[in-house]
Design a protein around this motif. Structure first.
Motif, PDB file in Angstrom:
ATOM      1  N   ILE A 168       0.843  -1.196   0.000  1.00 57.46           N
ATOM      2  CA  ILE A 168       0.000   0.000   0.000  1.00 57.46           C
ATOM      3  C   ILE A 168       0.878   1.247   0.000  1.00 57.46           C
ATOM      4  N   ARG A 169       1.947   1.205   0.793  1.00 56.77           N
ATOM      5  CA  ARG A 169       2.857   2.353   0.817  1.00 56.77           C
ATOM      6  C   ARG A 169       3.538   2.540  -0.531  1.00 56.77           C
ATOM      7  N   ALA A 170       4.018   1.467  -1.132  1.00 61.07           N
ATOM      8  CA  ALA A 170       4.711   1.562  -2.416  1.00 61.07           C
ATOM      9  C   ALA A 170       3.777   2.079  -3.507  1.00 61.07           C
ATOM     10  N   ASP A 171       2.549   1.582  -3.518  1.00 60.62           N
ATOM     11  CA  ASP A 171       1.581   2.052  -4.512  1.00 60.62           C
ATOM     12  C   ASP A 171       1.274   3.535  -4.309  1.00 60.62           C
ATOM     13  N   ALA A 172       1.129   3.948  -3.054  1.00 59.62           N
ATOM     14  CA  ALA A 172       0.851   5.358  -2.757  1.00 59.62           C
ATOM     15  C   ALA A 172       2.012   6.248  -3.198  1.00 59.62           C
ATOM     16  N   LEU A 173       3.241   5.771  -3.008  1.00 62.85           N
ATOM     17  CA  LEU A 173       4.412   6.556  -3.402  1.00 62.85           C
ATOM     18  C   LEU A 173       4.457   6.744  -4.912  1.00 62.85           C
ATOM     19  N   THR A 174       4.142   5.703  -5.661  1.00 66.28           N
ATOM     20  CA  THR A 174       4.118   5.818  -7.122  1.00 66.28           C
ATOM     21  C   THR A 174       3.100   6.857  -7.575  1.00 66.28           C
ATOM     22  N   ILE A 175       1.909   6.810  -6.999  1.00 67.08           N
ATOM     23  CA  ILE A 175       0.868   7.768  -7.371  1.00 67.08           C
ATOM     24  C   ILE A 175       1.239   9.173  -6.902  1.00 67.08           C
ATOM     25  N   ALA A 176       1.845   9.271  -5.716  1.00 68.37           N
ATOM     26  CA  ALA A 176       2.254  10.584  -5.199  1.00 68.37           C
ATOM     27  C   ALA A 176       3.229  11.270  -6.149  1.00 68.37           C
ATOM     28  N   ARG A 177       4.193  10.515  -6.657  1.00 71.78           N
ATOM     29  CA  ARG A 177       5.169  11.092  -7.585  1.00 71.78           C
ATOM     30  C   ARG A 177       4.507  11.515  -8.891  1.00 71.78           C
ATOM     31  N   THR A 178       3.561  10.716  -9.360  1.00 74.62           N
ATOM     32  CA  THR A 178       2.839  11.059 -10.590  1.00 74.62           C
ATOM     33  C   THR A 178       2.012  12.326 -10.404  1.00 74.62           C
ATOM     34  N   MET A 179       1.306  12.414  -9.277  1.00 73.69           N
ATOM     35  CA  MET A 179       0.463  13.578  -9.022  1.00 73.69           C
ATOM     36  C   MET A 179       1.306  14.834  -8.788  1.00 73.69           C
ATOM     37  N   GLN A 180       2.461  14.680  -8.145  1.00 73.98           N
ATOM     38  CA  GLN A 180       3.325  15.839  -7.957  1.00 73.98           C
ATOM     39  C   GLN A 180       3.838  16.353  -9.299  1.00 73.98           C
ATOM     40  N   ALA A 181       4.225  15.451 -10.183  1.00 75.66           N
ATOM     41  CA  ALA A 181       4.694  15.856 -11.506  1.00 75.66           C
ATOM     42  C   ALA A 181       3.587  16.588 -12.266  1.00 75.66           C
ATOM     43  N   ALA A 182       2.353  16.102 -12.167  1.00 74.84           N
ATOM     44  CA  ALA A 182       1.231  16.757 -12.836  1.00 74.84           C
ATOM     45  C   ALA A 182       0.975  18.131 -12.242  1.00 74.84           C
ATOM     46  N   ALA A 183       1.071  18.249 -10.924  1.00 77.48           N
ATOM     47  CA  ALA A 183       0.860  19.539 -10.268  1.00 77.48           C
ATOM     48  C   ALA A 183       1.951  20.534 -10.644  1.00 77.48           C
ATOM     49  N   GLU A 184       3.191  20.062 -10.724  1.00 76.03           N
ATOM     50  CA  GLU A 184       4.299  20.936 -11.121  1.00 76.03           C
ATOM     51  C   GLU A 184       4.118  21.423 -12.555  1.00 76.03           C
ATOM     52  N   GLN A 185       3.691  20.540 -13.453  1.00 73.68           N
ATOM     53  CA  GLN A 185       3.492  20.933 -14.842  1.00 73.68           C
ATOM     54  C   GLN A 185       2.377  21.962 -14.956  1.00 73.68           C
ATOM     55  N   ALA A 186       1.305  21.769 -14.209  1.00 73.27           N
ATOM     56  CA  ALA A 186       0.216  22.739 -14.221  1.00 73.27           C
ATOM     57  C   ALA A 186       0.680  24.083 -13.685  1.00 73.27           C
ATOM     58  N   ASP A 187       1.558  24.060 -12.694  1.00 69.61           N
ATOM     59  CA  ASP A 187       2.093  25.296 -12.126  1.00 69.61           C
ATOM     60  C   ASP A 187       2.965  26.016 -13.143  1.00 69.61           C
ATOM     61  N   VAL A 188       3.779  25.262 -13.883  1.00 69.31           N
ATOM     62  CA  VAL A 188       4.606  25.847 -14.946  1.00 69.31           C
ATOM     63  C   VAL A 188       3.725  26.491 -16.008  1.00 69.31           C
ATOM     64  N   ASN A 189       2.678  25.793 -16.410  1.00 68.22           N
ATOM     65  CA  ASN A 189       1.781  26.315 -17.447  1.00 68.22           C
ATOM     66  C   ASN A 189       1.086  27.579 -16.982  1.00 68.22           C
ATOM     67  N   GLN A 190       0.730  27.643 -15.708  1.00 68.39           N
ATOM     68  CA  GLN A 190       0.078  28.829 -15.174  1.00 68.39           C
ATOM     69  C   GLN A 190       1.006  30.031 -15.234  1.00 68.39           C
ATOM     70  N   VAL A 191       2.267  29.821 -14.872  1.00 67.98           N
ATOM     71  CA  VAL A 191       3.251  30.902 -14.942  1.00 67.98           C
ATOM     72  C   VAL A 191       3.455  31.345 -16.383  1.00 67.98           C
ATOM     73  N   ARG A 192       3.535  30.371 -17.301  1.00 61.73           N
ATOM     74  CA  ARG A 192       3.754  30.701 -18.704  1.00 61.73           C
ATOM     75  C   ARG A 192       2.593  31.518 -19.255  1.00 61.73           C
ATOM     76  N   GLN A 193       1.366  31.150 -18.904  1.00 63.11           N
ATOM     77  CA  GLN A 193       0.204  31.881 -19.386  1.00 63.11           C
ATOM     78  C   GLN A 193       0.193  33.302 -18.854  1.00 63.11           C
ATOM     79  N   THR A 194       0.580  33.452 -17.573  1.00 58.74           N
ATOM     80  CA  THR A 194       0.653  34.792 -16.993  1.00 58.74           C
ATOM     81  C   THR A 194       1.701  35.630 -17.698  1.00 58.74           C
ATOM     82  N   SER A 195       2.850  35.043 -17.978  1.00 58.63           N
ATOM     83  CA  SER A 195       3.920  35.761 -18.661  1.00 58.63           C
ATOM     84  C   SER A 195       3.501  36.140 -20.076  1.00 58.63           C
ATOM     85  N   ASP A 196       2.844  35.208 -20.782  1.00 61.81           N
ATOM     86  CA  ASP A 196       2.404  35.493 -22.139  1.00 61.81           C
ATOM     87  C   ASP A 196       1.396  36.632 -22.164  1.00 61.81           C
ATOM     88  N   THR A 197       0.484  36.640 -21.193  1.00 60.07           N
ATOM     89  CA  THR A 197      -0.509  37.708 -21.127  1.00 60.07           C
ATOM     90  C   THR A 197       0.162  39.045 -20.911  1.00 60.07           C
TER      91      THR A 197
END
Length: 208
Positions: A168-197
């Motif tokens: 259960i811990r190992a499965d949670a860690l795999t998903i945690a890393r995936t979700m963190q990567a998705a959150a980081e990418q969304a954060d990058v895109n938000q900054v890029r959109q603000t800069s473009d505007t």
């Protein structure tokens, strides 16, 4: 609306445990959430320069007790989890919105040397502008993807105390890393959109 309890309940559900109503209740789940929530939140905030937790501050100078090593000393902000950069304060910074500092080129703007010892930041700049990741405690300011990442990272910490199941811990860690990567990418895109505007606005003004 997100709350500490709702995030903890997401984490508990992630490891197949019952929800709690309050962090003060007398249950193993509540005790585990109390033990691990703050540490897990700060770890995730510190791991990446999240836009919501970004602060830029002109530091106030204090007595320098290392004059032979550094020219100036400043008090590190009490909510500072991670220093991102320091640089001089420029005249055009006065009154400038924080979005003016957005974008990777600003994060790389000035690699001035510094040292942190306890609550003191030493450097050779005066005045000094500090960009840092703050300890963001208000969960209503977390993005949905950040909340997902936090809930799964918290699930990793809760798994062994509450389930004793390494899988259960190992499965949670795999998903945690995936979700963190998705959150980081969304954060990058938000900054890029603000800069473009901002860039588009300046372009229109320059041709107006």
């Amino acid at each position: 609306m997100a709350s500490v309890v709702s995030i903890c309940n997401l984490a508990l559900s992630n490891v197949g445990k019952d929800n709690i109503n309050d962090l003060t209740e007398k249950s193993a789940e509540a005790r585990a959430c109390n033990q691990f929530y703050t540490q897990t939140r700060d770890m995730l905030l510190q791991s990446y320069p999240w836009k919501a937790a970004r602060k830029t501050l002109s530091l106030g100078e204090i007595t320098n007790d290392k004059p032979g090593v550094w020219q100036h000393a400043y008090m590190r902000p009490s909510d500072c989890l991670q220093v991102r950069w320091i640089r001089p304060v420029y005249a055009e910074d006065d009154g400038a919105p924080d979005m003016a500092f957005a974008g990777a080129h600003h994060e790389r703007e000035a690699q001035y040397p510094y040292e942190i010892e306890g609550d003191t930041l030493y450097c050779n700049l005066s005045p000094c502008l500090l960009r840092y990741t703050a300890r963001l405690t208000d969960p209503t300011r977390f993005s949905p993807l950040f909340i997902e990442a936090l809930s799964w990272h918290l699930a990793v910490r809760l798994a062994m105390p509450l389930t004793r199941d390494p899988k259960i811990r190992a499965d949670a860690l795999t998903i945690a890393r995936t979700m963190q990567a998705a959150a980081e990418q969304a954060d990058v895109n938000q900054v890029r959109q603000t800069s473009d505007t901002s860039t588009d606005f300046l372009t229109v003004r320059s041709h107006g």
